[in-house]
Design an enzyme around this catalytic site. Structure first.
Site, PDB file in Angstrom:
ATOM      1  CB  SER A  98      -0.964  -0.023   1.189  1.00  0.00           C
ATOM      2  OG  SER A  98      -2.078   0.791   0.932  1.00  0.00           O
ATOM      3  CG  ASP A 104      -6.023  -3.322  -3.689  1.00  0.00           C
ATOM      4  OD1 ASP A 104      -6.767  -2.559  -3.048  1.00  0.00           O
ATOM      5  OD2 ASP A 104      -4.781  -3.206  -3.724  1.00  0.00           O
ATOM      6  CG  HIS A 115      -4.919  -3.344  -0.005  1.00  0.00           C
ATOM      7  ND1 HIS A 115      -4.568  -2.512  -1.047  1.00  0.00           N
ATOM      8  CD2 HIS A 115      -4.398  -2.774   1.099  1.00  0.00           C
ATOM      9  CE1 HIS A 115      -3.883  -1.487  -0.585  1.00  0.00           C
ATOM     10  NE2 HIS A 115      -3.764  -1.621   0.718  1.00  0.00           N
TER      11      HIS A 115
END
Length: 494
Positions: free
Chosen positions: A175, A436, A461
């Site tokens: 991320s 995601d 994710h």
């Protein structure tokens, strides 16, 4: 904690570790980026270590320092025949030492006999450079300073361990830290040999309307049709109509803390945003092997929730949606849904340490990235929470100068400095999952042979970062092996 700015992120998600995610979200799941991995024995966890870090890397003569937390796992390393050093980049939340003994990167470390280090991100967890979180002090919170922290730390560790120039550093992150991993190869290629960037958004975008487009598409993809999305649309239409004539029914069904008669326009935007976030979290972390302390999403998947919403029997769509909302409230230990805008702003104005990173991450979105997950393109599905709603939050929390022009200029600067999707860094492998929502801002196709992209159908994710499971789909299994293959090539090791 109120469902603060929940459609922003790490982002941020469950508080156990922040490599994946700000998720960049600050709602029920807090910083629910990456839950702690299952099977980590507390007795095997490494202790806290602290490093004397510079406060301001933009000023070579600034002699102010602070203590930055890090963790080390030396158990796989042969100091007589030193191999690579793996550095996990911390993100927008508290670093969790359980990641020092579990996770895919640990599997790679065993294979390569690597030294493993995790460096906590400045201003999060126990890494606190300043006395408080005032706007004056937050000026030292940025991706630029975080990257410089990593570079300063690597140089210091090279000296501490007396590594020669042949010892190669590989950075890992998911991320926002996935973005940092790629940017480290761009900015400090002389220090970092290779990078694994998982679910990293490389493009700073203020109006991130694509986020909920991916959420809706994921509901369609995983359920094979329009029925689930249709029920969500119908539920919102029913809510909007019933509020006009019988608001008490919606207040009761959705367990709101305050009646709608007291609600402002921003309160109502916050209400709809909160419901949408239930689906955002659901999709972003669907079947990702995330094991958190409260097991919040253990039994909640796209399929199970859509089965609930499409269950036959004549129950109105809004009541089925309210039932899902209650499940999330219960699992996050909330007695009622606090959609109060002023409550949210009050909490975000708190400048004292002790929070889990909400104010800090919001500052980064207002000064670098945007990432505001608006309903601009899916308003008929989730209700109205437009860009102006998020810009107003920046102004209300940090001051009037944090306006639309300021935030857009900041995002343009970020893209100009790092290159967006035109980033020229080599020896970076980018990994994304099709369901995601953050893949919409990431590298999903291979443009250069030395910067491959792996796009995994049906995964969420940072799914590739979690410990493997027998239930992982073939694409995820293959992706983990493919990353290892790239590392073998770049490190010159079998």
């Amino acid at each position: 904690m109120h469902r603060i700015l929940s459609s922003i992120l790490f982002l941020f998600l469950l508080t156990s570790f922040v490599q994946c995610g700000v998720n960049f979200r600050l709602g029920r799941s807090k910083h629910g980026n990456l839950g702690a991995p299952v099977g980590a024995d507390k007795d095997s966890l490494p202790p806290n270590k602290y490093f004397l870090q510079k406060l301001d890397h933009s000023s070579p003569t600034d002699q102010r320092y602070w203590e930055q937390r890090y963790f080390v796992n030396e158990s796989f390393y042969d100091f007589n025949n030193p191999g690579p050093v793996f550095l996990m980049i911390g993100g927008e939340g508290t670093a969790d030492p359980r990641w020092m003994v579990k996770g895919t990167w640990i599997d790679y470390a065993i294979h390569f006999k690597a030294l493993c280090i995790l460096l906590e991100h400045r201003y999060y967890g126990q890494s606190r450079p300043t006395m408080d979180l005032s706007v004056k002090n937050l000026q030292y919170l940025s991706s630029y300073q975080a990257l410089a922290d990593l570079a300063y730390f690597i140089n210091a560790m090279n000296n501490k361990y007396k590594f020669n120039k042949d010892v190669k550093w590989v950075v890992f992150g998911g991320s926002y830290p996935g973005s940092l991993a790629a940017w480290m190869r761009l900015k400090y290629p002389h220090l970092v040999h290779a990078a694994v960037s998982s679910s990293g958004p490389l493009v700073a975008k203020v109006n991130f309307m694509e986020y909920f487009q991916v959420v809706v598409n994921a509901l369609r993809e995983k359920t094979g049709g329009e029925e689930c999305v249709g029920q969500v649309k119908l539920a919102h239409k029913q809510i909007q109509e019933i509020i006009k004539t019988d608001p008490a029914t919606i207040e009761r069904e959705f367990r709101v803390c305050e009646p709608f008669s007291k609600a402002s326009q921003n309160d109502m935007k916050n209400f709809y945003n909160s419901i949408a976030d239930d689906f955002a979290d659901l999709v972003q972390y669907n079947e990702d092997n995330r094991i958190s302390g409260d097991k919040m999403y253990k039994n909640l998947t796209i399929n199970s929730v859509c089965d609930m919403l499409t269950e036959p029997g004549g129950k109105p769509a809004f009541k089925k949606l309210a039932a899902y909302n209650s499940i999330v409230l219960n699992k996050s230990n909330q007695t009622c849904l606090d959609y109060g805008y002023d409550n949210m702003i009050k909490e975000m104005r708190n400048i004292s340490w002790g929070s889990e990173g909400g104010r800090q991450w919001m500052y980064q979105t207002c000064t670098e990235f945007g990432f505001y997950q608006t309903s601009s393109s899916e308003i008929e599905v989730f209700g109205d929470f437009s860009l102006e709603f998020f810009i107003q939050q920046c102004k209300d929390v940090f001051g009037s100068k944090f306006n639309d022009a300021f935030i857009n200029d900041a995002a343009k600067w970020t893209n100009s400095d790092y290159g967006g999707l035109n980033i020229p860094a080599k020896r970076v492998v980018y990994v994304h999952g099709s369901i995601d929502p953050w893949h919409a801002l990431g590298m999903t196709t291979t443009e250069e042979n030395d910067a491959p992209a792996i796009f995994i159908r049906g995964t969420a994710h940072c799914a590739n970062m979690y410990p493997a499971s027998k239930n992982d789909n073939p694409g995820l299994v293959s992706a983990r092996m493919e990353v290892r293959s790239y590392l073998e090539s770049w490190l010159g090791m079998p």
